[in-house]
Design an enzyme around this catalytic site. Structure first.
Site, PDB file in Angstrom:
ATOM      1  CD  GLU A  24      -3.122  -0.810   2.222  1.00  0.00           C
ATOM      2  OE1 GLU A  24      -3.112   0.223   2.922  1.00  0.00           O
ATOM      3  OE2 GLU A  24      -3.994  -1.689   2.318  1.00  0.00           O
ATOM      4  CG  HIS A  82      -4.738   4.087   2.416  1.00  0.00           C
ATOM      5  ND1 HIS A  82      -5.794   4.827   2.877  1.00  0.00           N
ATOM      6  CD2 HIS A  82      -5.135   2.790   2.480  1.00  0.00           C
ATOM      7  CE1 HIS A  82      -6.781   4.014   3.222  1.00  0.00           C
ATOM      8  NE2 HIS A  82      -6.418   2.770   2.977  1.00  0.00           N
ATOM      9  CG  HIS A  84      -7.628  -0.519  -0.249  1.00  0.00           C
ATOM     10  ND1 HIS A  84      -8.970  -0.417   0.048  1.00  0.00           N
ATOM     11  CD2 HIS A  84      -6.968  -0.069   0.853  1.00  0.00           C
ATOM     12  CE1 HIS A  84      -9.115   0.061   1.284  1.00  0.00           C
ATOM     13  NE2 HIS A  84      -7.915   0.297   1.788  1.00  0.00           N
ATOM     14  CG  ASP A  95      -8.443   1.898   5.631  1.00  0.00           C
ATOM     15  OD1 ASP A  95      -7.251   1.855   5.981  1.00  0.00           O
ATOM     16  OD2 ASP A  95      -8.846   1.529   4.510  1.00  0.00           O
TER      17      ASP A  95
HETATM   18 ZN   LIG Z   1      -7.248   0.989   3.486  1.00  0.00          ZN
END
Ligand SMILES: [Zn+2]
Length: 133
Positions: A24, A82, A84, A95
């Protein structure tokens, strides 16, 4: 919070890194609020110190530096982003915990080019518009 305005070049940079990374990716959206809208002036990539494909964590010292620089410039950290990997850009349970601590915009992308933005409002996930400019 109504919309997140981000320049095409900035979004593209995030999406490209997300597509090329095996873990990530993460970072900060720096900009300004105008009423209910958030405008990204620039993005700062941070190191994912978990180095994981299913989670991210940013060094608090790195966060502090970004916060201080933004403040000096009269800007703010309007959000974090961020990625995935191989799953939709929707907040994970992990999250959600982060969103509870970081009450700003969460831009989530994935390695297939999808992107969505969320805020936590009264304990509820609320999706906001992403306007690419
Ligand atoms: Zn996430």
């Amino acid at each position: 919070m109504r919309s997140l305005f981000i320049k095409r070049a900035h979004l593209k940079e995030i999406l490209t890194k997300a597509r090329e990374s095996k873990v990530e990716i993460c970072g900060f959206l720096i900009g300004t609020m105008k009423g209910e809208d958030a405008f990204v002036d620039y993005v700062v990539f941070a190191e994912n110190r978990l180095n994981s494909p299913v989670g991210f964590e940013i060094d608090p010292l790195e966060t502090l530096k970004v916060l201080e620089k933004a403040e000096e410039e009269g800007k703010e950290v309007i959000g974090i982003f961020h990625s995935h990997l191989n799953c939709p850009p929707y907040p994970s349970p992990r999250d959600l915990k982060g969103m509870d601590l970081w009450r700003n915009i969460w831009l989530i992308v994935n390695n297939t080019g999808e992107y969505r933005a969320f805020v936590l409002e009264n304990g509820q996930i609320k999706e906001i518009n992403v306007e690419v400019i």
